[in-house]
Design a protein around this motif. Sequence first.
Motif, short mmCIF file in Angstrom:
data_model
loop_
_atom_site.label_atom_id
_atom_site.label_comp_id
_atom_site.label_asym_id
_atom_site.label_seq_id
_atom_site.Cartn_x
_atom_site.Cartn_y
_atom_site.Cartn_z
N ARG A 286 0.85 -1.20 0.00
CA ARG A 286 0.00 0.00 0.00
C ARG A 286 0.89 1.24 0.00
O ARG A 286 1.53 1.55 0.99
N MET A 287 0.91 1.91 -1.13
CA MET A 287 1.74 3.10 -1.30
C MET A 287 0.87 4.27 -1.74
O MET A 287 -0.17 4.08 -2.33
N ASP A 288 1.36 5.45 -1.47
CA ASP A 288 0.70 6.66 -1.95
C ASP A 288 1.67 7.39 -2.87
O ASP A 288 2.50 8.17 -2.41
N PRO A 289 1.58 7.13 -4.18
CA PRO A 289 2.50 7.79 -5.11
C PRO A 289 2.34 9.30 -5.12
O PRO A 289 3.27 10.03 -5.45
N ASP A 290 1.15 9.78 -4.72
CA ASP A 290 0.94 11.23 -4.65
C ASP A 290 1.83 11.87 -3.59
O ASP A 290 2.29 12.99 -3.75
N ARG A 291 2.09 11.14 -2.50
CA ARG A 291 2.98 11.66 -1.45
C ARG A 291 4.39 11.82 -2.00
O ARG A 291 5.05 12.82 -1.75
N LEU A 292 4.82 10.83 -2.75
CA LEU A 292 6.15 10.90 -3.37
C LEU A 292 6.21 12.04 -4.38
O LEU A 292 7.18 12.81 -4.41
N GLN A 293 5.17 12.17 -5.18
CA GLN A 293 5.11 13.25 -6.16
C GLN A 293 5.15 14.61 -5.47
O GLN A 293 5.84 15.53 -5.93
N ALA A 294 4.45 14.74 -4.35
CA ALA A 294 4.45 16.01 -3.61
C ALA A 294 5.85 16.34 -3.11
O ALA A 294 6.27 17.51 -3.12
N LEU A 295 6.60 15.33 -2.67
CA LEU A 295 7.99 15.57 -2.24
C LEU A 295 8.81 16.13 -3.39
O LEU A 295 9.60 17.06 -3.22
N TYR A 296 8.64 15.55 -4.57
CA TYR A 296 9.40 16.03 -5.74
C TYR A 296 9.00 17.45 -6.11
O TYR A 296 9.85 18.25 -6.48
N GLU A 297 7.72 17.75 -5.98
CA GLU A 297 7.26 19.11 -6.30
C GLU A 297 7.77 20.12 -5.27
O GLU A 297 8.14 21.24 -5.62
N GLN A 298 7.79 19.74 -4.00
CA GLN A 298 8.23 20.65 -2.94
C GLN A 298 9.74 20.84 -2.91
O GLN A 298 10.21 21.95 -2.69
N LEU A 299 10.48 19.75 -3.09
CA LEU A 299 11.92 19.78 -2.88
C LEU A 299 12.75 19.76 -4.16
O LEU A 299 13.97 19.90 -4.09
N GLY A 300 12.10 19.56 -5.28
CA GLY A 300 12.84 19.41 -6.52
C GLY A 300 13.43 18.00 -6.60
O GLY A 300 13.43 17.25 -5.63
#
Length: 126
Positions: free
Chosen positions: A14-28
């Motif tokens: 059970r993963m949330d790829p949106d959480r990972l995407q948000a990290l990339y958007e926030q931190l580059g």
Amino acid sequence: MDQVLVLRQDEPVRMDPDRLQALYEQLGDSGAEDVVCRAMEELALRLSLAERLYREGQGAEMRRAVRSLTGIADQIGMYGLCRVAGHVTACIDTGDEIALAATLSRLLRIGERSLTEIWDLQGMQV
């Protein structure tokens, strides 16, 4: 009853790829990769530590390792791992040794599969 039934233990991660995407958007890209790589290292260490502490019978220390694992897993969207870690903690708290053995095994399986999954998802980001 001479027959032994082997149960295949295979459940989805059970993963949330949106959480990972948000990290990339926030931190580059560079910052997110750094956070994810450090989180993966810490998760692998804590999983290994929890297993060792279980074998050594150090429940209180194991509980701390599993609780810290939960915070790290949540940061990068590993909700399944967080949920199972909560089950391990509950087994420690209730003193249910049989459930703890089974649930810890499940945590280790889910942890390994989650690390593989997050590695694959991270690779898609780059």
